[in-house]
Design an enzyme around this catalytic site. Structure first.
Site, PDB file in Angstrom:
ATOM      1  N   LYS A 113      25.086  55.253  63.767  1.00 18.13           N
ATOM      2  CA  LYS A 113      25.488  53.935  64.173  1.00 18.13           C
ATOM      3  C   LYS A 113      24.358  53.028  63.551  1.00 18.13           C
ATOM      4  CE  LYS A 113      29.130  55.704  65.971  1.00 18.13           C
ATOM      5  NZ  LYS A 113      29.637  55.873  67.420  1.00 18.13           N
TER       6      LYS A 113
HETATM    7  C1  PLP Z   1      30.334  56.415  68.193  1.00 15.93           C
HETATM    8  C2  PLP Z   1      31.508  55.653  69.116  1.00 15.93           C
HETATM    9  C3  PLP Z   1      31.904  55.865  70.092  1.00 15.93           C
HETATM   10  C4  PLP Z   1      31.016  56.915  71.064  1.00 15.93           C
HETATM   11  O1  PLP Z   1      29.714  56.650  71.135  1.00 15.93           O
HETATM   12  P1  PLP Z   1      28.766  57.912  71.775  1.00 15.93           P
HETATM   13  O2  PLP Z   1      27.381  57.180  71.902  1.00 15.93           O
HETATM   14  O3  PLP Z   1      28.765  58.952  70.619  1.00 15.93           O
HETATM   15  O4  PLP Z   1      29.101  58.480  73.160  1.00 15.93           O
HETATM   16  C5  PLP Z   1      33.045  55.340  70.978  1.00 15.93           C
HETATM   17  N1  PLP Z   1      33.683  54.478  70.135  1.00 15.93           N
HETATM   18  C6  PLP Z   1      33.572  54.328  68.705  1.00 15.93           C
HETATM   19  C7  PLP Z   1      34.281  53.393  67.811  1.00 15.93           C
HETATM   20  C8  PLP Z   1      32.352  55.055  68.144  1.00 15.93           C
HETATM   21  O5  PLP Z   1      32.246  54.921  66.957  1.00 15.93           O
END
Ligand code: PLP
Length: 385
Positions: free
Chosen positions: A188
């Site tokens: 991310k």
């Molecule tokens: C990565 C992601 C999540 C979940 O995040 P985590 O930190 O991995 O629990 C939820 N929604 C979207 C769209 C994501 O890309």
């Protein structure tokens, strides 16, 4: 293999984590509130509450908005499964709204139609979760108009979109929503290893998420039901979880955040180069709607199989074989075996399903060097020209 996404860790990040590691408190210490304040300030939102993941952020934001048995949550089928699972954690029902095939985010007209039908049958959602897919904000003003009309709450899944903007405001401003959630997973925009945050302008949502991330316990003297007992005293007032972030992670996130703007610019420049290189190939490229600046989390192309001499599958296989770490985001959630067992079936969300048949995610991350990107471009062009 050139990956589709990768974190950037520099010496300042390492030094920040080492310093946190040598301090008195390595969790529940002073860096967490600094990280929360920095993300909230970046988003121009009033509150940030750090939690252990984006998934935890979705779960607690739903609980803070009183989602429970008998309630409904609607989201986009083109997302990571966590966007829907959060409803099920709360004992609520989940349903989906098809995507707009051009923006690939929740279709506002499909949402409006579904709300009209749901009003008739008494099945309106309590929460709608728009997903800012690939970093591109949904049309939040239009969704907000529907929220006012039908009385649901809006929880933005902004896990892809930290650093993006909508109508001149940063994603996460929550001007058109009740709260937004971010993830700090390594792929991310900013990473803490694992981690997440709820941002909101609603002080009650912030207060509830803060309690729920730590067992539902409060020590805040003003909030105690029986304040007279003594300085050791705390109260568990509802059933919460241990969804806390550590100070080590917050130190990493805070250090990373200072480079976010540069990273988004770098991602955008890479996307510009892809757009230019692929303009004449049988590919559908990411759309750039007016007044929305994507955070460019993902660069997804769709292979127009009718025009191309290749199927999506063969393009995918050949790119992987050439060392290009392509991926597919996402398998429509409603087609997952678990969701099929809940009664969902193929054919329910045709735009999402058609998108999935042709989508390929190409490498895009701030550290992708020009030579590697040129190699990706050459590989894709060689297959599709
Ligand atoms: C990565 C992601 C999540 C979940 O995040 P985590 O930190 O991995 O629990 C939820 N929604 C979207 C769209 C994501 O890309």
């Amino acid at each position: 293999m050139i990956p589709y996404g990768r974190q950037e860790i520099d010496d300042a990040d390492v030094a920040a984590v080492v310093q946190a590691l040598r301090s008195d408190l390595i969790t529940q210490g002073p860096i967490i509130p600094r990280f929360e304040a920095a993300i909230a300030a970046r988003c121009e939102a009033a509150h940030g509450v750090a939690v252990s993941s984006g998934t935890a952020a979705l779960h607690l934001a739903c609980l803070a908005m009183d989602l429970g048995p008998g309630d409904r949550l609607w989201t986009s089928p083109i997302s990571f499964v966590a966007s829907a699972n959060c409803a099920l954690y709360c004992g609520a029902q989940v349903d989906f709204v098809d995507i707009d095939p051009v923006t690939r985010t929740m279709s506002v007209s499909a949402l409006a139609d579904k709300l009209m039908n749901a009003e008739r049958t008494g099945e309106l959602p309590r929460i709608v979760v728009p997903v800012h897919f690939a970093g591109l904000s949904c049309d939040m003003a239009a969704i907000n108009v529907l929220a006012q009309r039908y009385g649901f709450r809006v929880l933005e899944d902004a896990c892809h979109a930290l650093g993006g903007s909508y109508r001149g405001r940063p994603v996460g401003s929550c001007l058109w929503s009740d709260a937004a959630v971010f993830s700090f997973h390594p792929v991310k925009g900013v990473t803490t290893g694992e981690g997440g945050m709820v941002v909101t302008n609603d002080s009650e949502v912030a207060r509830r998420v803060t309690g729920l991330r730590s067992h539902g316990i409060t020590r805040d003297r003003g909030g105690l039901e029986d304040p007279g007992q003594g300085p050791w005293y705390y109260e568990q007032q509802e059933l919460g979880f241990n969804y806390r972030l550590t100070d080590l992670q917050a130190a990493l996130g805070l250090s990373q955040l200072s480079r976010l703007a540069d990273w988004v610019r770098r991602r955008e420049a890479l996307a510009d180069r892809y757009d230019e290189a692929f303009a004449f190939l049988p590919l559908l490229l990411p759309k750039r709607p007016d007044r929305i600046d994507s955070a460019w989390h993902l660069y997804v192309v769709e292979v127009e199989e009718a025009k191309a001499s290749q199927s999506r599958r063969s393009v995918f296989d050949e790119l992987r074989a050439a060392g290009v770490g392509v991926n597919v985001h996402y398998i429509p959630i409603h087609t997952q075996p678990y969701y099929r067992r809940l009664g969902f079936r193929l054919g329910q969300f045709p735009a999402a399903e058609a998108y999935y048949q042709q989508a390929i995610t190409l490498p895009l991350f701030p550290g992708l060097c020009q030579a590697d990107q040129d190699y990706v471009v050459k590989s894709v062009t060689g297959l599709l020209r």
